[in-house]
Motif scaffolding. Structure first.
Motif, PDB file in Angstrom:
ATOM      1  N   ARG A   1     -52.470 -11.193   1.412  1.00 44.91           N
ATOM      2  CA  ARG A   1     -51.550 -10.068   1.398  1.00 44.91           C
ATOM      3  C   ARG A   1     -52.141  -8.961   0.532  1.00 44.91           C
ATOM      4  N   GLU A   2     -51.865  -7.740   0.901  1.00 43.37           N
ATOM      5  CA  GLU A   2     -52.384  -6.605   0.137  1.00 43.37           C
ATOM      6  C   GLU A   2     -51.935  -6.708  -1.322  1.00 43.37           C
ATOM      7  N   GLY A   3     -52.881  -6.474  -2.235  1.00 42.92           N
ATOM      8  CA  GLY A   3     -52.570  -6.536  -3.662  1.00 42.92           C
ATOM      9  C   GLY A   3     -52.802  -7.911  -4.276  1.00 42.92           C
ATOM     10  N   PHE A   4     -53.018  -8.919  -3.420  1.00 40.96           N
ATOM     11  CA  PHE A   4     -53.310 -10.249  -3.949  1.00 40.96           C
ATOM     12  C   PHE A   4     -54.811 -10.384  -4.222  1.00 40.96           C
ATOM     13  N   ASP A   5     -55.166 -11.425  -4.992  1.00 42.98           N
ATOM     14  CA  ASP A   5     -56.578 -11.656  -5.302  1.00 42.98           C
ATOM     15  C   ASP A   5     -57.379 -11.841  -4.016  1.00 42.98           C
ATOM     16  N   ALA A   6     -58.584 -11.289  -4.009  1.00 42.85           N
ATOM     17  CA  ALA A   6     -59.446 -11.443  -2.827  1.00 42.85           C
ATOM     18  C   ALA A   6     -60.140 -12.804  -2.857  1.00 42.85           C
ATOM     19  N   ASP A   7     -59.322 -13.849  -2.858  1.00 42.50           N
ATOM     20  CA  ASP A   7     -59.796 -15.223  -2.677  1.00 42.50           C
ATOM     21  C   ASP A   7     -59.544 -15.530  -1.206  1.00 42.50           C
ATOM     22  N   ILE A   8     -60.622 -15.635  -0.437  1.00 35.27           N
ATOM     23  CA  ILE A   8     -60.487 -15.730   1.022  1.00 35.27           C
ATOM     24  C   ILE A   8     -61.439 -16.790   1.565  1.00 35.27           C
ATOM     25  N   THR A   9     -60.944 -17.577   2.508  1.00 38.94           N
ATOM     26  CA  THR A   9     -61.780 -18.584   3.168  1.00 38.94           C
ATOM     27  C   THR A   9     -61.790 -18.302   4.665  1.00 38.94           C
ATOM     28  N   VAL A  10     -62.991 -18.199   5.232  1.00 36.30           N
ATOM     29  CA  VAL A  10     -63.131 -17.950   6.671  1.00 36.30           C
ATOM     30  C   VAL A  10     -63.650 -19.233   7.320  1.00 36.30           C
ATOM     31  N   ILE A  11     -62.929 -19.679   8.338  1.00 36.89           N
ATOM     32  CA  ILE A  11     -63.182 -21.004   8.904  1.00 36.89           C
ATOM     33  C   ILE A  11     -63.578 -20.930  10.371  1.00 36.89           C
ATOM     34  N   ASP A  12     -64.569 -21.733  10.747  1.00 36.45           N
ATOM     35  CA  ASP A  12     -64.863 -21.955  12.163  1.00 36.45           C
ATOM     36  C   ASP A  12     -64.213 -23.281  12.543  1.00 36.45           C
ATOM     37  N   MET A  13     -63.159 -23.208  13.332  1.00 32.36           N
ATOM     38  CA  MET A  13     -62.387 -24.421  13.653  1.00 32.36           C
ATOM     39  C   MET A  13     -63.118 -25.322  14.644  1.00 32.36           C
ATOM     40  N   ASN A  14     -64.061 -24.762  15.392  1.00 29.95           N
ATOM     41  CA  ASN A  14     -64.688 -25.543  16.465  1.00 29.95           C
ATOM     42  C   ASN A  14     -66.047 -26.109  16.097  1.00 29.95           C
ATOM     43  N   ARG A  15     -66.545 -25.716  14.970  1.00 30.96           N
ATOM     44  CA  ARG A  15     -67.888 -26.134  14.568  1.00 30.96           C
ATOM     45  C   ARG A  15     -67.930 -27.639  14.289  1.00 30.96           C
ATOM     46  N   GLU A  16     -68.859 -28.318  14.937  1.00 36.47           N
ATOM     47  CA  GLU A  16     -68.983 -29.757  14.694  1.00 36.47           C
ATOM     48  C   GLU A  16     -69.757 -29.997  13.396  1.00 36.47           C
ATOM     49  N   VAL A  17     -69.292 -30.943  12.606  1.00 35.17           N
ATOM     50  CA  VAL A  17     -69.997 -31.257  11.357  1.00 35.17           C
ATOM     51  C   VAL A  17     -70.195 -32.764  11.224  1.00 35.17           C
ATOM     52  N   ILE A  18     -71.360 -33.129  10.712  1.00 28.46           N
ATOM     53  CA  ILE A  18     -71.600 -34.526  10.346  1.00 28.46           C
ATOM     54  C   ILE A  18     -72.102 -34.499   8.906  1.00 28.46           C
ATOM     55  N   PHE A  19     -71.395 -35.175   8.023  1.00 29.99           N
ATOM     56  CA  PHE A  19     -71.777 -35.150   6.612  1.00 29.99           C
ATOM     57  C   PHE A  19     -72.821 -36.233   6.340  1.00 29.99           C
ATOM     58  N   ASP A  20     -74.061 -35.798   6.062  1.00 28.01           N
ATOM     59  CA  ASP A  20     -75.104 -36.760   5.686  1.00 28.01           C
ATOM     60  C   ASP A  20     -75.139 -36.901   4.172  1.00 28.01           C
ATOM     61  N   THR A  21     -75.167 -35.737   3.510  1.00 26.11           N
ATOM     62  CA  THR A  21     -75.127 -35.748   2.043  1.00 26.11           C
ATOM     63  C   THR A  21     -74.141 -34.675   1.597  1.00 26.11           C
ATOM     64  N   PHE A  22     -73.730 -34.791   0.357  1.00 30.85           N
ATOM     65  CA  PHE A  22     -72.792 -33.820  -0.194  1.00 30.85           C
ATOM     66  C   PHE A  22     -73.448 -33.013  -1.303  1.00 30.85           C
ATOM     67  N   VAL A  23     -72.930 -31.806  -1.510  1.00 35.52           N
ATOM     68  CA  VAL A  23     -73.364 -30.976  -2.636  1.00 35.52           C
ATOM     69  C   VAL A  23     -72.911 -31.618  -3.948  1.00 35.52           C
ATOM     70  N   SER A  24     -71.761 -32.263  -3.912  1.00 31.93           N
ATOM     71  CA  SER A  24     -71.264 -33.006  -5.071  1.00 31.93           C
ATOM     72  C   SER A  24     -72.297 -34.037  -5.499  1.00 31.93           C
ATOM     73  N   LYS A  25     -72.298 -34.384  -6.788  1.00 33.40           N
ATOM     74  CA  LYS A  25     -73.170 -35.483  -7.223  1.00 33.40           C
ATOM     75  C   LYS A  25     -72.726 -36.793  -6.594  1.00 33.40           C
ATOM     76  N   GLY A  26     -71.443 -36.902  -6.321  1.00 28.07           N
ATOM     77  CA  GLY A  26     -70.921 -38.131  -5.725  1.00 28.07           C
ATOM     78  C   GLY A  26     -71.196 -38.159  -4.227  1.00 28.07           C
ATOM     79  N   GLN A  27     -71.708 -39.278  -3.738  1.00 29.71           N
ATOM     80  CA  GLN A  27     -71.964 -39.436  -2.300  1.00 29.71           C
ATOM     81  C   GLN A  27     -71.014 -40.492  -1.732  1.00 29.71           C
ATOM     82  N   ASN A  28     -70.017 -40.875  -2.532  1.00 29.42           N
ATOM     83  CA  ASN A  28     -69.127 -41.970  -2.166  1.00 29.42           C
ATOM     84  C   ASN A  28     -68.007 -41.495  -1.251  1.00 29.42           C
TER      85      ASN A  28
END
Ligand SMILES: [Zn+2]
Length: 430
Positions: free
Chosen positions: A372-399
């Motif tokens: 909304r106008e005047g709110f913080d510009a914290d914004i996430t843009v998402i591709d809903m159709n993009r296929e993803v397979i998680f091999d590794t994570f950016v996190s230190k945890g891989q669990n």
């Protein structure tokens, strides 16, 4: 900083119900304008045609491990993991190596989180000193230092009188108390859900009653004190029913679940898979369906990852000895899309409400969770159709039990306070 125009995306604001093709103009750290054919001289243009433009995602249940357990995660790696997963704000729990039970610890978290651009970090203060359950932590001082809630999460507050005191105290500072609902006399030695599978595998079980008893107790205490209560990681039909009953009775209670409770059931433990071991445990198929139904009907308020990174040795051991918990910051969004939105069970507006304005409202996060106008510009843009397979994570945890699984949907762009931190799915800082 140059203005940015996100051009031609499907703009969604779950709080107002707005969903339409529009442009978004970011100026400085704020959302300046939302509308058609926005013009702004010198602005950088990003084509987001066909992508969903959402308020920055908020995860209100994250274990960052620092200070004291930096082998599992640091504030920096946790924040990078959050950005990769589309989150612009994360709420970190107090059960780090050194407990966040005094104001200096809160200052430390803020200080570390401000060293680099990236997601906002909102610390939760402990309810009791050292999470021992014997003395209240420095609640007033932590409130002044800026904690957004209080919780001994990782453990329950076992002593009922202590929990009542905590709720009374929290109320004075208008802070919610987040309850990790576990009756430890019922869960001691338990590794997975109590039932046929635990019996067959020869493992001690964790019964649904463990969760239900503490939900019931804490709702009664919340009624008695008039304080704000939030139930963490609800995993069972019985637990959901107790919260529903409490809400009907006018108790100020909200409840969250985590993606693994709607995506998996206890069978995922399979052949002693320690990456499917968490607390509360994966439950029965009936419980899983109850979680999905509660999300569909709005009886659950919030989805949180319960991101709990561990080292390989923590998990690569005998099942009973393996640590509880899985990483979740990078998989939560894809799991919501794959398991709730794609099958048509829940609309995008409703599904994303659970990770945007609802947690922002519960925690009183100013100018967050809304597009909304005047709110913080914290914004996430998402591709809903993009296929993803998680091999590794950016996190230190891989669990994670979701490694190697084919899922759909991912974050393409993330802005925090107007600064771009994820571009075409890649981190642009750190
Ligand atoms: Zn917990």
């Amino acid at each position: 900083m140059r203005d940015t125009i996100l051009r031609g995306g499907i703009v969604l604001d779950p709080e107002s119900g707005f969903q339409d093709t529009a442009d978004v103009l970011i100026r400085g750290n704020e959302i300046e304008e939302i509308g058609r054919d926005i013009r702004a001289r010198g602005a950088e243009e990003i084509e987001v045609d066909g992508l969903y433009v959402l308020p920055g995602l908020i995860d209100m249940h994250v274990h960052l491990r620092e200070p004291g357990q930096e082998d599992k995660e640091t504030i920096e790696t946790g924040r990078l993991s959050a950005v990769k997963g589309g989150f612009t704000s994360i709420v970190c729990k107090a059960n780090t190596g050194q407990i966040i039970d005094r104001p200096e610890m809160v200052d430390f978290i803020h200080f570390r989180a401000e060293e680099t651009p990236g997601p906002n970090v909102f610390p939760v203060g402990a309810v009791t000193k050292s999470l021992k359950g014997r003395w209240l932590a420095m609640i007033g001082e932590m409130a002044r230092a800026g904690v957004v809630a209080l919780s001994d999460d990782g453990s329950s507050v076992y002593d009922t009188e202590m929990m009542r005191e905590a709720l009374l105290y929290a109320k004075r500072f208008n802070l919610p108390v987040i309850s990790h609902t576990e009756d430890t006399t019922l869960t001691e030695g338990g590794s997975i859900n109590a039932g046929f599978i635990s019996f067959r595998m020869g493992l001690e079980g964790i019964p649904a009653e463990s969760e239900r008893i503490h939900i019931t107790r804490d709702c009664l205490l919340a009624r008695d004190t008039g304080a704000k209560l939030h139930i963490a990681h609800c995993s069972t039909r019985k637990g959901i029913e107790e919260v529903k009953k409490a809400k009907r009775n006018g108790i100020d209670v909200t409840v969250e679940t985590a993606p693994h409770y709607f995506a998996l059931n206890e069978e995922a433990v399979g052949d002693f898979e320690t990456n499917a071991k968490m607390k509360p445990p994966l439950r029965s198929e009936d419980d899983r369906q109850a979680v999905v139904k509660a999300l569909k009907e709005g009886d659950i308020d919030i989805i949180s990852s319960d991101h709990a990174p561990h080292t390989i040795p923590d998990k690569d051991t005998v099942f009973e000895l393996a640590s509880f918990g899985i990483v979740g910051l990078e998989t939560t969004l894809s799991l919501i899309i794959t398991y709730l939105i794609e099958p048509g069970t829940i609309s995008p507006l409703k599904a994303f409400s659970y990770i945007t304005y609802k947690p922002a409202n519960r925690l009183g996060l100013d100018k967050k969770g809304r597009l909304r106008e005047g709110f913080d510009a914290d914004i996430t843009v998402i591709d809903m159709n993009r296929e993803v397979i998680f091999d590794t994570f950016v996190s230190k945890g891989q669990n994670s039990p979701f490694r190697g699984k084919r899922l759909n949907g991912r974050a393409e762009y993330v802005f925090v306070g107007g600064k771009i931190v994820l571009k075409r799915g890649e981190l642009v800082y750190g």
